[in-house]
Write a protein that holds these residues in place. Structure first.
Motif, short mmCIF file in Angstrom:
data_model
loop_
_atom_site.label_atom_id
_atom_site.label_comp_id
_atom_site.label_asym_id
_atom_site.label_seq_id
_atom_site.Cartn_x
_atom_site.Cartn_y
_atom_site.Cartn_z
N ARG A 199 11.35 7.63 2.10
CA ARG A 199 11.78 8.61 3.11
C ARG A 199 11.11 8.30 4.45
N GLU A 240 9.28 7.65 -3.60
CA GLU A 240 10.33 8.37 -2.88
C GLU A 240 9.83 8.82 -1.50
N GLU A 241 8.57 9.26 -1.46
CA GLU A 241 7.98 9.69 -0.19
C GLU A 241 7.89 8.51 0.79
N GLU A 262 5.74 9.30 -5.29
CA GLU A 262 5.08 8.59 -4.19
C GLU A 262 6.04 7.56 -3.58
N LEU A 267 1.05 7.26 5.24
CA LEU A 267 0.88 8.35 4.28
C LEU A 267 -0.48 8.30 3.58
#
Length: 212
Positions: A90, A86-87, A84, A106
């Motif tokens: 990004r 890392e998302e 999560e 997100l």
């Protein structure tokens, strides 16, 4: 032990204990931990500095641990749900936006709610739970609180916003939002804001010293 406490001071001792607690309880990877501490130390340093000038009746010793633990939810997510995190990172790069904006885009759980829940579970003073829970809201002063908790919330929120102005990887729009937020919280005109930013940039090199 009594002599040591008297020598260090209660506020400084509390800072040391809370720092170790935050670092040791959440076993994140070294790079992740360093990233968290960079932001945490910067916010804590700025908050303590602001406290002395803008809230002279508030104990500066409160500003350090409050600033340090303000974003502890990020470290919690980093430790328990690295995918999560890392998302989110990004999305921050793609959108040149802040962590909070990326998180919301997100539809992920608010890291401040995660952090506040953790601090409550640790049975830390409720004033720190308050700052972690409300400090990053669009208007952090909109929620009720004691005179002391509102003052600390204002200082740490402003510190985080001033820190946000220094982040070159975020968009000009995000930096402008942080500037406007800091100016509103601290009631600063343009000249006074620039003076505060000069202090912030003087403080930032101390983060590297704290990281060793």
């Amino acid at each position: 032990m009594v002599q040591a406490v008297a020598s260090i001071g209660i506020a400084e001792l509390e800072r040391m204990v809370l720092t170790q607690l935050a670092v040791q309880t959440l076993a994140a990877s070294p790079p992740a931990l360093e990233l968290f501490l960079q932001e945490a130390y910067a916010t804590a340093l700025i908050a303590r500095s602001l406290c002395r000038r803008h809230e002279p009746l508030l104990d500066p010793g409160l500003a350090w641990p409050a600033g340090l633990l303000y974003d502890i939810g990020k470290l919690l997510r980093l430790t328990l749900k690295p995918a999560e995190d890392e998302e989110i990172r990004r999305a921050m790069l793609i959108g040149a936006c802040t962590y909070t904006t990326a998180e919301a885009s997100l539809s992920l759980q608010d890291q401040h709610l995660l952090g506040a829940s953790l601090l409550y579970k640790w049975q830390l003073p409720l004033i720190y739970v308050d700052v972690a829970l409300y400090g990053e809201r669009e208007d952090p002063m909109a929620w009720p609180g004691t005179q002391e908790s509102l003052a600390l919330r204002r200082i740490v929120s402003a510190a985080s916003s001033l820190r946000g102005v220094t982040r070159e990887r975020t968009s000009a729009e995000e930096r402008a939002k942080n500037q406007a937020r800091a100016q509103e919280l601290l009631k600063l005109g343009e000249e006074a804001f620039l003076a505060e930013m000069a202090v912030v940039y003087q403080l930032l090199p101390s983060v590297k010293t704290l990281l060793g």
